[in-house]
Write an enzyme that holds these catalytic residues in place. Structure first.
Site, PDB file in Angstrom:
ATOM      1  N   LYS A 196       0.854  -1.186   0.000  1.00 55.52           N
ATOM      2  CA  LYS A 196       0.000   0.000   0.000  1.00 55.52           C
ATOM      3  C   LYS A 196       0.892   1.238   0.000  1.00 55.52           C
ATOM      4  CE  LYS A 196      -3.005   2.670   3.069  1.00 55.52           C
ATOM      5  NZ  LYS A 196      -3.979   2.631   4.171  1.00 55.52           N
ATOM      6  N   LYS A 198       1.089   5.286   0.500  1.00 56.72           N
ATOM      7  CA  LYS A 198       0.439   6.513   0.976  1.00 56.72           C
ATOM      8  C   LYS A 198       0.702   7.615  -0.044  1.00 56.72           C
ATOM      9  CE  LYS A 198      -1.290   7.291   4.444  1.00 56.72           C
ATOM     10  NZ  LYS A 198      -2.735   7.225   4.779  1.00 56.72           N
ATOM     11  N   ASP A 226      -3.445   5.256  -1.521  1.00 45.84           N
ATOM     12  CA  ASP A 226      -4.282   6.002  -0.572  1.00 45.84           C
ATOM     13  C   ASP A 226      -3.833   7.451  -0.498  1.00 45.84           C
ATOM     14  OD1 ASP A 226      -5.723   7.031   1.546  1.00 45.84           O
ATOM     15  OD2 ASP A 226      -4.548   6.006   3.086  1.00 45.84           O
ATOM     16  N   ASN A 228      -5.572   9.911   0.838  1.00 44.59           N
ATOM     17  CA  ASN A 228      -6.267  10.595   1.948  1.00 44.59           C
ATOM     18  C   ASN A 228      -7.166  11.738   1.481  1.00 44.59           C
ATOM     19  OD1 ASN A 228      -3.592   9.801   4.045  1.00 44.59           O
ATOM     20  ND2 ASN A 228      -5.707   9.383   4.625  1.00 44.59           N
ATOM     21  N   GLU A 251      -7.984   3.702  -2.135  1.00 42.48           N
ATOM     22  CA  GLU A 251      -8.472   4.080  -0.810  1.00 42.48           C
ATOM     23  C   GLU A 251      -8.671   5.581  -0.679  1.00 42.48           C
ATOM     24  OE1 GLU A 251      -6.912   3.974   3.840  1.00 42.48           O
ATOM     25  OE2 GLU A 251      -6.081   2.563   2.390  1.00 42.48           O
ATOM     26  N   ASN A 274     -11.191   4.564   5.245  1.00 47.74           N
ATOM     27  CA  ASN A 274     -11.115   4.668   6.699  1.00 47.74           C
ATOM     28  C   ASN A 274     -11.426   6.102   7.103  1.00 47.74           C
ATOM     29  OD1 ASN A 274      -8.099   5.358   5.869  1.00 47.74           O
ATOM     30  ND2 ASN A 274      -8.411   6.220   7.910  1.00 47.74           N
ATOM     31  N   ASP A 298     -10.801   0.002  12.257  1.00 46.95           N
ATOM     32  CA  ASP A 298      -9.722   0.367  13.178  1.00 46.95           C
ATOM     33  C   ASP A 298     -10.338   0.291  14.562  1.00 46.95           C
ATOM     34  OD1 ASP A 298      -7.979   1.823  14.926  1.00 46.95           O
ATOM     35  OD2 ASP A 298      -7.106   2.849  13.202  1.00 46.95           O
ATOM     36  N   HIS A 325      -7.429  -0.674   8.986  1.00 50.09           N
ATOM     37  CA  HIS A 325      -6.622   0.539   8.881  1.00 50.09           C
ATOM     38  C   HIS A 325      -5.581   0.561   9.988  1.00 50.09           C
ATOM     39  CE1 HIS A 325      -6.225   4.659  10.679  1.00 50.09           C
ATOM     40  NE2 HIS A 325      -5.834   4.942   9.459  1.00 50.09           N
ATOM     41  N   SER A 326      -4.553   1.364   9.811  1.00 46.86           N
ATOM     42  CA  SER A 326      -3.527   1.484  10.836  1.00 46.86           C
ATOM     43  C   SER A 326      -3.022   2.911  10.891  1.00 46.86           C
ATOM     44  CB  SER A 326      -2.353   0.548  10.532  1.00 46.86           C
ATOM     45  OG  SER A 326      -1.221   0.870  11.304  1.00 46.86           O
ATOM     46  N   ASN A 327      -2.742   3.355  12.106  1.00 47.65           N
ATOM     47  CA  ASN A 327      -2.021   4.595  12.320  1.00 47.65           C
ATOM     48  C   ASN A 327      -0.781   4.237  13.125  1.00 47.65           C
ATOM     49  OD1 ASN A 327      -1.536   7.448  12.409  1.00 47.65           O
ATOM     50  ND2 ASN A 327      -3.745   7.765  12.368  1.00 47.65           N
ATOM     51  N   ARG A 408      -0.313  15.253  17.862  1.00 46.59           N
ATOM     52  CA  ARG A 408       0.240  15.033  16.520  1.00 46.59           C
ATOM     53  C   ARG A 408      -0.159  16.179  15.601  1.00 46.59           C
ATOM     54  NH1 ARG A 408      -0.510   9.878  12.368  1.00 46.59           N
ATOM     55  NH2 ARG A 408       0.131  11.029  10.510  1.00 46.59           N
TER      56      ARG A 408
END
Length: 429
Positions: A196, A198, A226, A228, A251, A274, A298, A325-327, A408
């Site tokens: 994947k 980003k 993805d 975003n 995505e 997500n 998530d 999903h992951s962060n 963040r």
């Protein structure tokens, strides 16, 4: 057996993060996480993990106070506590929050993210007390290992000069060759077979070239992209047309359910999200409009592992795919993801995970990827153990911070390199 909760400990920490790029900016050198511990009258301790930003801490502290004296098995009661704890809704925008890259940010979602950390800790403690793994508490596993995907990022070689940060050995990845080299490292180190990328960082044609390079280097392997929500509907359709023969799914190419529905109507490439489906309330519109074909769950967003199972059941009912999903996260969250993923029958896509990017952890033993998969443990609870020396070290880093890293902020991190940077308006292209 006494399952009464006698103590709850909250430990905010800062963990090292590499300079990974996204449409908002770049990851800060350290990211806040919150480690939750619940202890029972019998001395059994369970651990959980969630976001550690200030707003989450402000809710987690009164939540923890109300948890003492309750049964660790009272998982439904966690939501009652969340409803009882007052949250200033004005602190959280009801609009799409591109900056945080966490979809729609609302007071309810904030509650669920906090509940998730406590639910995992309670399940870990309950499993230890009963001598059962968490997946058994969730109804039993349907697979012995869970597949994860290599999470590729455009990346600087290091954080900006003068910014205190940990070093990494990944190097820069700012063009197709760099992305392919990064993917090869992921494969060599962890055995991943799906990838994947980003996106939303460079103009779409550059990211199309990177995906094409991956397809050439890894023919037949599942690929995802993805951005975003950085693209317009028209750009999303153009990218889908150019990459339709190699993408497993696209995505969140556009922002919000209406835009995603327009993209979905114009392409046969499956769309995953997500961002526009992150709560149960958002499912109806998205599914009715056929805006998404894969929901990336998530457990931090959705309120824990059991809610993740509920989501998977809803997706199965409507013929929508599900993955994860992951962060930025540590081993506690990866263990939790793996346990719940092992119980979901309709999990047909490899899950995301940032874990390979995290050089630090709070566990005595890191979880391992073999052949791109994590084995589902059968030890009681999550099957992990806290390294208290590391936990103290990472908490001291949080204590020493003057407040600049406790929330963040990828845009602020980018301004260290580009002083005039601001988050680009959506759509960016």
């Amino acid at each position: 057996m006494n399952l009464t909760i006698t103590d709850v400990r909250l430990t905010p920490i800062l963990v090292a993060d590499p300079p990974l790029l996204n449409t908002q900016g770049v990851h800060q050198p350290y990211t806040p996480r919150l480690i939750v511990e619940v202890e029972t009258a019998d001395g059994v301790t369970g651990v959980g993990e969630t976001y550690g930003d200030t707003r989450y801490l402000e809710l987690a502290r009164p939540f923890a106070e109300r948890l003492t004296g309750r049964q660790v098995s009272d998982l439904n009661g966690l939501f009652t506590i969340a409803d009882d704890v007052a949250v200033d809704g004005s602190q959280v925008s009801g609009a799409v929050d591109v900056g945080g890259l966490r979809g729609v940010q609302t007071a309810d979602k904030l509650r669920l993210s906090v509940v998730s950390g406590f639910e995992v800790a309670c399940l870990d403690a309950l499993g230890k007390a009963l001598g059962l793994p968490v997946h058994a508490l969730l109804g039993g596993k349907v697979r012995d290992s869970v597949e994860y995907s290599a999470y590729l990022f455009y990346k600087w070689a290091a954080h900006p000069e003068g910014v205190a940060a940990e070093e990494d050995d990944w190097g820069a990845a700012l063009d197709p060759d760099g992305i392919v080299a990064q993917a090869r490292k992921f494969t060599e180190r962890y055995g991943f077979t799906s990838f994947k990328l980003k996106g939303g960082v460079f103009p779409p044609q550059e990211e199309i070239a990177a995906v094409r390079a991956l397809a050439a280097a890894f023919p037949g392997h599942p690929l995802r992209l993805d951005p975003n929500g950085a693209w317009s509907v028209e750009t999303s359709l153009a990218v889908a047309k150019e990459l339709g023969d190699v993408l497993e799914y696209l995505e969140d190419p556009a922002l919000g359910t209406p835009a995603m529905a327009r993209v979905a109507a114009g392409t046969d490439v499956p769309l995953a999200t997500n961002m526009c489906v992150t709560t149960f309330a958002e499912i109806k519109e998205a599914f009715a409009r056929d805006a998404v074909q894969v929901v990336l769950s998530d457990h931090h967003y959705w309120g824990g592992l059991r809610n993740t199972q509920h989501l998977a059941a809803v997706c199965r009912t409507f013929g929508v795919g599900v993955s994860m999903h992951s962060n930025t996260h540590l081993g506690i969250s990866l263990a939790a993801m793996t346990h719940v993923a092992s119980t979901v029958p309709n999990l047909h896509h490899a899950c995301d995970s940032h874990y390979p990017w995290q050089s630090e952890d709070v566990l005595t033993e890191r979880l391992r990827f073999e052949g791109g998969r994590v084995a589902v443990g059968d030890r009681p609870g999550l099957g992990v153990e806290l390294d208290r020396d590391r936990l103290r070290f990472l908490h001291r880093r949080w204590l020493a911070d003057e407040g600049t890293l406790r929330d963040r902020d990828d845009a602020a991190a980018m301004r260290a390199a580009e002083p005039g940077w601001s988050v680009p308006p959506a759509p960016r292209w």
